[in-house]
Design a protein around this motif. Structure first.
Motif, mmCIF file in Angstrom:
data_model
loop_
_atom_site.group_PDB
_atom_site.id
_atom_site.type_symbol
_atom_site.label_atom_id
_atom_site.label_comp_id
_atom_site.label_asym_id
_atom_site.label_seq_id
_atom_site.Cartn_x
_atom_site.Cartn_y
_atom_site.Cartn_z
ATOM 1 N N LYS A 247 0.669 -1.653 0.252
ATOM 2 C CA LYS A 247 -0.119 0.091 -0.201
ATOM 3 C C LYS A 247 1.253 0.997 -0.425
ATOM 4 O O LYS A 247 0.351 2.640 -0.411
ATOM 5 C CB LYS A 247 -0.447 -0.010 1.313
ATOM 6 C CG LYS A 247 -2.203 -0.747 1.515
ATOM 7 C CD LYS A 247 -2.991 -1.267 2.778
ATOM 8 C CE LYS A 247 -2.468 -2.235 3.462
ATOM 9 N NZ LYS A 247 -3.328 -1.947 4.249
ATOM 10 N N GLY B 200 -6.894 -6.153 2.007
ATOM 11 C CA GLY B 200 -6.411 -5.449 -0.027
ATOM 12 C C GLY B 200 -5.569 -5.517 -0.775
ATOM 13 O O GLY B 200 -5.749 -5.286 -1.658
ATOM 14 N N THR B 201 -4.151 -6.065 -0.710
ATOM 15 C CA THR B 201 -3.437 -6.606 -1.635
ATOM 16 C C THR B 201 -2.859 -7.595 -0.894
ATOM 17 O O THR B 201 -2.626 -8.192 -0.324
ATOM 18 C CB THR B 201 -2.128 -5.203 -1.199
ATOM 19 O OG1 THR B 201 -1.731 -4.942 0.069
ATOM 20 C CG2 THR B 201 -2.807 -3.854 -1.327
#
Length: 392
Positions: free
Chosen positions: A51, A95-96
């Motif tokens: 991120k 999220g990643t």
């Protein structure tokens, strides 16, 4: 234009150069080595660092050159699986993806776009002087001693930071974590013959561990840890090391046998157990291992340094009262989180590296009965970090 001198061209220093340059700073990087040629093997880039790189516009390069991991697993010396979690479950929660890349590859990503004239190699920092609105670093360089002044000095010079010592001479320095670590890298053609998948894997024994992961270019990196007294005169010999892991589960013996001798590295592991009173001293800011060196046990050393750099640039950009207020904000944001990580890494290292058979059995038993959801959640302290508002 505001000026910054960055001491150290490692991952933290180069990320700081990228982050500050993107917010309008004139940046110069000074490195004591004769060339910016990183040593090491692989480095894991966890979701929090992905991120951060995304916010610097470097996430695309990481995805192009890094190796996305398919799963994370923990095994015991005999091969029994303690945990095996598809990486997609971490991705959905945080999220990643996870990536792994050779340290040299990450360096190339971080150097992209930096002006070659701003990199000064062969300069060893020997001292620092603080002024009311600037700081001056003294270097011993190829042409002798040189003093460089700037609005901001970023001390990213590692766990044995010379600038930290100059600023805090009474600080006790790094603490030995109780074990040494070897690292090696296999070329792609040898990895292909072993039929390995891109899985971040760690195997636990008594007083020893072995970990591995696929990295860019189809290569594989591995590490082997052993609990020994600090400074133990162990032979730097791949054959002797392979003998110590010869009865561990496949493919560990084959990996060590296939490793080119010239890739073998070894160092004792140290971290910063004692808290620092501040990461900021006048216009000098400590970053990465110079501020909060952690052990490899939480896989966050490089990731936290990348976070530091993004947070520093955002704090300086968004503090309404100027540079000094921005530095205070950086200290407020970074010190509590990284201090917790350093202490946690030290404690975890003692647990993971225990030679006590009862303690090792308890460790293995607890890990094997924990639901995967709890193991995924336990990573939340690190992985849920997101760049501060206003980070570029």
């Amino acid at each position: 234009m505001r000026t910054a001198v960055i001491v150290g061209a490692g991952i933290g220093g180069l990320t700081a150069a990228q982050a500050l340059r993107r917010t309008g700073w004139n940046v110069a990087v000074y490195e004591q080595a004769a060339a910016v040629a990183p040593v090491g093997a692989g480095v894991g880039v966890a979701p929090n660092a992905v991120k951060a790189l995304d916010h610097l516009g470097l996430g695309t390069a990481l995805r192009e050159h890094g190796q996305r991991q398919q799963a994370l697993e923990i095994r015991l010396r005999g091969g029994g699986r303690v945990a095996g979690i598809p990486a997609s479950r971490f991705e959905r929660r945080y999220g990643t993806p996870f990536y792994a890349v050779h340290r040299a590859g990450l360096h190339r990503i971080l150097m992209d776009g930096l002006d070659a004239a701003s990199l000064h190699t062969g300069h060893r920092a020997t001292g620092v002087a603080l002024g009311p609105d600037a700081a001056t670093v003294t270097f011993q360089g190829p042409q002798g001693e040189v003093a460089v002044a700037a609005d901001l000095v970023v001390a990213a010079d590692g766990v044995r930071s010379a600038l930290r010592t100059a600023l805090l001479p009474a600080y006790p320095g790094p603490t030995y974590a109780g074990y040494t670590v070897w690292r090696g890298t296999l070329p792609a053609e040898r990895v292909a013959r072993l039929g390995l998948r891109p899985v971040l894997s760690e195997t636990w024994g008594r007083g020893a561990r072995f970990g591995m992961g696929m990295i860019d270019g189809g290569r594989l990196y591995w590490f082997a840890c052993e609990s020994v007294p600090e400074g133990s005169p162990l032979a730097h010999d791949l054959g002797l090391l392979a003998d110590r892991f010869a009865r561990w589960h496949a493919p560990i013996p084959a990996i060590m046998t296939a490793t080119p001798e010239e890739t073998l590295l070894r160092h004792d592991v140290h971290y910063l157990h004692e808290r620092l009173p501040s990461f900021v001293h006048g216009r000098v800011v400590l970053l990465g291992d110079a501020a909060h060196a952690v052990t490899p046990d939480i896989g966050q050393g490089a990731c936290l340094a990348i976070e530091d750099a993004v947070t520093l640039a955002a704090a300086l950009e968004n503090a309404p009262a100027g540079i000094d207020a921005g530095l205070r904000l950086y200290d407020t944001l970074r010190r509590p989180r990284t201090e917790r990580m350093a202490r946690a890494s030290g404690r975890l290292g003692h647990i993971m590296q225990t030679r006590n058979p009862v303690a090792a059995l308890a460790r293995d038993t607890v890990a094997s009965v924990l639901p995967d959801a709890l193991l995924i959640g336990a990573a939340g302290a690190a992985f849920t970090w997101t760049p501060p508002l206003g980070a570029t």
